[in-house]
Structures are given as structure tokens and as C-alpha cells.
Design an enzyme around this catalytic site. Structure first.
Site, short mmCIF file in Angstrom:
data_model
loop_
_atom_site.label_atom_id
_atom_site.label_comp_id
_atom_site.label_asym_id
_atom_site.label_seq_id
_atom_site.Cartn_x
_atom_site.Cartn_y
_atom_site.Cartn_z
N TYR B 68 -75.87 89.36 -12.28
CA TYR B 68 -74.99 89.63 -13.09
C TYR B 68 -75.59 90.71 -13.22
O TYR B 68 -75.89 91.68 -12.42
CB TYR B 68 -75.40 88.16 -14.74
CG TYR B 68 -74.38 88.46 -15.57
CD1 TYR B 68 -73.48 88.77 -15.27
CD2 TYR B 68 -75.38 88.91 -16.77
CE1 TYR B 68 -72.79 88.65 -16.93
CE2 TYR B 68 -74.56 88.74 -17.62
CZ TYR B 68 -73.59 88.85 -17.90
OH TYR B 68 -72.04 89.13 -19.10
N LYS B 123 -55.46 66.24 -8.11
CA LYS B 123 -54.45 67.23 -6.94
C LYS B 123 -55.62 68.30 -6.71
O LYS B 123 -56.23 68.85 -5.48
CB LYS B 123 -53.47 68.33 -7.42
CG LYS B 123 -53.36 68.77 -6.57
CD LYS B 123 -51.48 68.52 -6.24
CE LYS B 123 -50.83 69.12 -5.36
NZ LYS B 123 -49.43 68.35 -5.73
N ASP B 166 -45.46 69.65 -11.20
CA ASP B 166 -44.62 68.74 -11.63
C ASP B 166 -43.94 69.56 -13.17
O ASP B 166 -44.56 69.53 -14.89
CB ASP B 166 -45.07 67.76 -12.45
CG ASP B 166 -46.07 67.11 -11.39
OD1 ASP B 166 -45.70 66.73 -10.55
OD2 ASP B 166 -47.47 66.28 -11.77
N ALA B 224 -31.25 65.62 -6.26
CA ALA B 224 -30.73 67.29 -6.11
C ALA B 224 -31.54 68.12 -6.99
O ALA B 224 -31.00 68.44 -6.90
CB ALA B 224 -29.30 67.84 -6.73
N ASN B 327 -41.69 57.30 -6.28
CA ASN B 327 -42.39 56.95 -6.67
C ASN B 327 -43.00 56.39 -7.89
O ASN B 327 -42.25 56.86 -7.95
CB ASN B 327 -43.94 57.57 -5.74
CG ASN B 327 -44.86 57.31 -4.39
OD1 ASN B 327 -44.69 56.79 -4.10
ND2 ASN B 327 -45.12 58.88 -4.16
N ASN B 358 -47.78 64.78 -0.13
CA ASN B 358 -47.43 66.11 0.40
C ASN B 358 -48.65 66.48 0.23
O ASN B 358 -49.67 67.43 1.42
CB ASN B 358 -47.55 66.60 -1.35
CG ASN B 358 -46.29 66.27 -1.19
OD1 ASN B 358 -45.27 65.55 -0.90
ND2 ASN B 358 -45.35 67.41 -2.40
#
Lengths: 153, 468
Positions: B68, B123, B166, B224, B327, B358
Site C-alpha cells: 500500500y 459458479k 442467467d 429458441a 434442468n 457447462n
């Protein structure tokens, strides 16, 4: 691709495209909600157009299939000069034939024919919110002439 | 005082070996409710799944004069003179944000950014553990596409990449396209590119198993949304003929003369373009009409198990391939699909063979992209990743019940990362032109570091096992 004057045998296909035009207009404003019997009305409208003088009805064909339509009519502007107006009331091209200069060809041919019918100016009606149509006409030298305001009383 | 310190600590000799055993057991016997119950209990116990860990030693408080002020000012001045040095002198090179507006979270719908936070934390943990990536879970309060684009762009100076997650369709397409265009770091939407990429990998091997080539194969995409819109583009880039692809949504087969085509032009131009360039035979009708004689079905549509009927898949070609990706409940259960004549079946679930997951891809994609300081992630990089994922499985021996590696085969991650990095170099989007060997070394170093950190934290009792 061929552009020619509409014939009686084209009425059904043209009517479908006219209804599509009206449905597209509805995407821009709920005051363009399409009536349930629009197809039948479109057929009468097209037949009347073919029967009356002073109207122009062009179709674009791929093979024998109608893929585009342009309807216009002559009107007199009683208070203004120039007096004779050719008004494009309906113009539709099926999606897979767009962006291939077909619209350009059709509007140019329509303008030329309207001129030969006596039109001194060419005007086109489109929903105010239809930016795609607005851009199309502005790019070809047209300018906005009238704002039409609407509300339910 | 850490209250967790008082808990009994179990020391495992190896995290990945322990994980493999747990995954195996859960696949066979755990009830559907057990993970949910544990997730609630454990989330409260740990108070978050990820957090910052220092990368530098603090030998004494004197070190702060280096890390710092005043020492840090020299680093700031250097970066001011050359902003690219932020990738060398700070953690930017390995840091991504996982950004969501919480509008389409898992199968839960629009649950808001706070509701999305535990998912983004999960994630982030996968990114860290499998890819060695420092991923920050960042749900944001942004209503419109414009707001979301603005907030993500504003964070660019701190980040090496962005994972969008999402976000509802079609907003997600607009946001991704604009951010990819306007930012100089990779922006990735996992629900689009990640799902499409791993689907492509699975398809490569399923085609191999059933004796087909991608070119000439008739493919039906059911749904789609984000995944299949991206899949259509990626399939075409990988060599499929778009005219052999038919996309079906809730209103039936997409084609250029469908009644709602002009509405799509104005409200979902991605689907509009698909309607025009796919379906060369201009087939009209419903899913069954599309599947008549088709070789492949990729369903990413809606919860099953009866979203697709056996009589619909029964009209497919011989040796058919079907992926049911919804899912937690696939559009159709594998046993029903096989009974209806499908040869290769994949789902998004770990308790059935062939999990299209994924997580096999995104940690490696970003590992490879970050190591070469990529400016973007191109479709070619994703196709290279899918190809390597498929190659890895082929080396192990593919069959109708094994077309993809599983998450416990962790050696696949540095291999895929290396291919991604090399593709970035070839495509001219890498700031650092690493050789394949250097890419592999860099990927291995980051991934192994993450595992060492996890092991050290567990062995040192900083991260304790959850209470029984």
C-alpha cells in the site's frame, strides 16, 4: 425476380401480404389492432383496387410466388400545390427477400408509374413508430409531411 | 474469533479424490431433496462460498509500505503511463466478474439479483477450483439492457473478463453483442456460448458413435432461448449447413413466413435471422414435423419429463441422437427416449450417462483466455475447446453412454485451456503470444495453485468440513 402489375390470380397471395402489413403495423401501436376478418376484407380491398382506375398494384414474384406487394392510389390535394398526389398505402416484402434491393426497385417503379399517371408528388403512409420504414423513405429522399395524432375519445 | 474453529475438522488427503467418491455416491443414492436441505444448512454455516485470499505475504506491518502507500504509488504511476501493465502488476489478469441481473436464474425465473447471489457464488467456486480463475460473484440491480451494458462497461478497468449469467432472453443477446463489441476483454455468456460449446463437444462424439459427419446431418433444435440460439450459430461455424437445421419454439417451427415473423424482426432479431437462414426445406408445423427424418435433437426448451413425447422422437432417423438439456428435469427421460428408438441420449444431469455440463467448459475457456490476455472469446476458440473436450473423451473410449468427460477427469481442463489460448493467438486476439507448451504450463500452474490453496485451507483448519 419480376415486378409486374397484379392480376386476378394474385388476389389470394396479395391479400395474405396485406394482412401481414396490417399485423406489422399493430406491432407499433395498439390502435392498429387487426380485425379477425382481416383476410376477407383484404381480398375485397385488393379486388376493388384491381377494378378501379387510378390505382396501382404491383407485385414482386420469385418464380410464380408473390413475395412482395405495393399498392398506391391517386388523390387530389384540393387546397395545395402540387395538386396530384400518388399515395403508397400498402407496401410489404416477405422477410427472406428483404435487404436485396427489391424494396428499392419496387418504390422506384411505383414512383415512375405514378408519375406517368399524373402524380406530381409521391407520398407514403407508415406508422409513426415504424423506424425501419421511416429510414427507408428518408434514405430515398422523402421527408415527413404530416403528423397524425390519435387518442380514444 | 471464528466460530467454525470449534467444529470438528476432518482432514482429507486429496480434495479431488474425496470429491470423486462423493459424486459417485450422490449419483446413486441421494434423494432429490438432500442437496437442497444441505445447501440451506451449509450456506448458513459457512456464510458464503467464496472470499478473497491474499496472494502476497505480510511478514510484518512494514510490508504495507510496499503493498500500500507509499510504495504502491510507483505501481499506480507505471500503470497510468501504460494501462496494459494493470494485467502485470495487479490481479486483473486472473480476475473475472460473474454478472447477472437475476432475471432468469436456473429454472427459477426472475428472482432478482439477491436471489441470484448464491448461484453466482457457486459458479465462482467452480471457476476457482477447476480453472484457477479468481471469479467475483456480482449480481447487479440493472433493469434495462442499457443499464446492464453501462454497469459492466464501467467495471472493465478491474477485470480480465466477464461472465454474464442467467439474463433473460432476448435481452441477453443484445447485452452480449454490445459488450463484445464495446469492451477489450473477453465477455462470455455461459448460457449461450457455454451450453452451445459443450453441446457441440457432445455432438461431435455422438456423431462419431453413430457414424455421421456434421455436414449433412439433419439437426432439430427445440427451444429458441439463449442456448439454442447460440448453438445454431456455433453449429454453422463448425461446419453444419444451416439449411439442415430446424429450430422449433413454443409456437412451432421457425420459418420466414410464420405469422409472427415481423414481430420477431422487431423484438427478437436473433430468432428472426435464424428463421430466415435455417430450415432450407421450409418445413412448417410442430416438433413432430421437424423431427420427421431428423438425425439429431437438441432440446433446451422446458421442464420434463413429458415435454417431448415418445411418438415425436420415434419419427427420427435410425441411430438417432437426442440431448435433453432442461434442468433439473429433462424434457424426456433417457429410458423413454431409448425405448422410442434413440441411440445416444444425453441430459444435463449427473445421475444419467452423458451429462452435458457447462462446467466442463467455462473454467477452461477462461483459463486459456486469461493466460494469453485475450481481448475476446471468438467462436473459433469455443469450437477448439469443444473439439478438445471431445478428443479427450475419445481417447478414453467413447460409446453411446460415454460421449463427454466428467468433471472429475480434471486433466481435461488444462488441455482445453491450452487449445483456447492457442486459438486466441492464431486469431490475433491475444495480448500475450504464448506457445502451446507455455499455455499448458500457465494453465497447470493456476489450476494447481487453486487446489493447493484449497488443500492448505482445509489442512490448516481454516475451511472445516460441514457439521454432520
Amino acid at each position: 425476380m419480376v415486378i409486374r402489375h397484379a392480376r386476378k390470380e394474385d388476389v389470394d397471395a396479395i391479400s395474405d401480404l396485406i394482412v401481414r402489413t396490417k399485423r406489422l403495423n399493430n406491432e407499433f401501436d395498439p390502435l392498429f389492432a387487426v380485425t379477425p376478418d382481416a383476410k376477407g376484407r383484404a381480398e375485397k380491398y385488393v379486388q376493388a383496387t384491381l377494378a378501379a382506375p387510378g390505382n396501382l398494384l404491383l407485385v414482386a414474384l420469385e418464380g410464380r410466388k408473390v413475395v412482395g406487394v405495393l399498392r398506391a392510389e391517386m388523390r387530389e390535394r384540393i387546397f395545395y400545390e402540387p395538386r396530384n398526389e400518388g399515395r403508397v398505402t400498402d407496401f410489404y416484402i416477405l422477410p427472406e427477400h428483404r435487404r436485396k434491393a427489391l424494396g428499392d426497385e419496387m418504390i422506384q417503379q411505383a414512383a415512375a408509374e405514378l408519375k406517368s399517371m399524373g402524380a406530381e408528388i409521391v407520398v407514403a403512409d407508415v406508422p409513426a413508430q415504424n423506424e425501419i420504414a421511416n429510414r427507408f423513405y428518408i434514405k430515398r429522399g422523402f421527408r415527413a409531411l404530416i403528423n397524425q395524432f390519435a387518442k380514444r375519445p | 474469533m471464528n466460530p467454525h474453529k470449534d467444529r470438528q475438522r476432518a482432514v482429507h488427503s486429496g480434495v479431488e479424490r474425496g470429491s470423486a467418491r462423493r459424486v459417485g455416491r450422490e449419483a446413486g443414492s441421494a434423494s432429490e431433496d438432500e442437496p437442497s436441505k444441505k445447501a440451506l444448512e451449509y450456506s448458513k454455516f459457512y456464510g458464503g462460498k467464496v472470499g478473497f485470499a491474499p496472494r502476497v505475504p505480510v511478514r510484518s506491518l512494514q510490508d504495507f509500505s510496499i503493498w500500500y502507500t507509499p510504495g504502491v504509488a510507483a505501481v499506480s504511476r507505471a500503470i497510468e503511463a501504460d494501462p496494459g501493465l494493470s494485467f502485470e502488476y495487479t490481479g486483473r489478469w486472473n480476475t473475472i466478474a460473474i454478472v447477472t441481473d437475476g432475471t432468469r436464474v436456473l429454472g427459477l425465473g426472475n428472482i432478482g439479483p439477491e436471489g441470484a447471489l448464491p448461484v453466482m457464488e457457486g459458479k465462482a467456486l467452480i471457476y476457482n477450483y477447476l480453472g484457477g480463475v479468481n471469479a467475483l460473484p456480482l449480481p447487479v440491480r440493472a433493469k434495462s439492457a442499457d443499464e446492464l451494458v453501462a454497469v459492466v462497461k464501467a467495471m472493465e478497468p478491474s477485470l480480465g473478463g466477464v461472465n454474464l449469467e442467467d439474463i433473460e432472453s432476448p435481452k441477453c443477446f443484445d447485452v452480449l453483442d454490445r459488450l463484445r463489441e464495446e469492451m477489450s476483454i473477453p465477455v462470455w455468456h455461459d448460457d449461450q456460448q457455454g451450453t452451445a460449446g459443450v453441446t457441440l463437444a457432445a455432438l461431435f462424439n455422438a456423431l462419431d458413435v453413430t457414424g455421421r459427419e456434421l455436414r449433412g446431418t439433419r439437426i432439430v433444435l427445440y427451444g429458441a432461448g439463449a442456448a439454442n440460439v447460440a448453438a445454431e450459430r456455433l453449429l454453422a461455424r463448425a461446419g453444419a449447413d444451416p439449411r439442415d437445421i430446424i429450430v422449433v419454439d413454443s409456437k412451432g417451427i421457425l420459418h420466414p413466413e410464420r405469422d409472427d415473423i415481423d414481430q420477431l424482426m422487431l423484438k427478437n432479431r436473433w430468432k428472426y435471422e435464424i428463421a430466415i437462414r435455417t430450415n432450407g426445406d421450409r418445413v412448417k408445423g410442430d416438433l413432430k414435423d421437424a423431427l420427421d427424418g431428423a438425425d439429431v435433437l437438441v432440446a433446451a426448451a422446458r421442464q420434463g419429463p413429458d415435454a417431448i413425447r415418445p411418438d415425436e422422437v420415434a419419427v427420427m432417423n435410425k441411430r438417432a441422437i437426442a440431448f435433453f438439456l432442461a434442468n433439473p428435469v429433462p424434457e424426456m427421460l433417457p429410458a423413454s427416449a431409448r425405448a422410442a428408438g434413440v441411440e445416444v441420449v444425453a441430459t444435463g444431469r449427473s445421475d444419467f450417462p452423458n451429462q452435458v455440463n457447462n462446467s466442463l467448459l467455462f473454467p477452461a475457456i477462461f483459463r486459456g483466455a486469461l493466460d494469453v490476455r485475450a481481448k475476446t472469446i471468438t467462436d473459433t476458440m469455443v469450437i477448439e475447446a469443444a473439439t478438445e473436450l471431445a478428443s479427450f473423451a475419445r481417447e478414453k473410449g467413447i460409446g453411446s453412454e460415454y460421449i463427454l468427460p466428467t468433471m472429475v477427469q480434471w486433466e481435461v481442463y488444462p488441455r482445453v485451456a491450452t487449445k483456447v489460448g492457442q486459438a486466441a493467438v492464431r486469431e490475433g486476439v491475444a495480448r500475450r503470444r504464448l506457445s502451446a507448451k507455455e499455455s499448458m504450463q500457465a494453465a497447470m500452474a493456476s489450476i494447481e495453485r487453486s487446489r493447493k490453496v484449497m488443500n492448505a485451507l482445509r489442512d490448516g483448519g481454516v475451511i472445516v468440513d460441514p457439521p454432520e
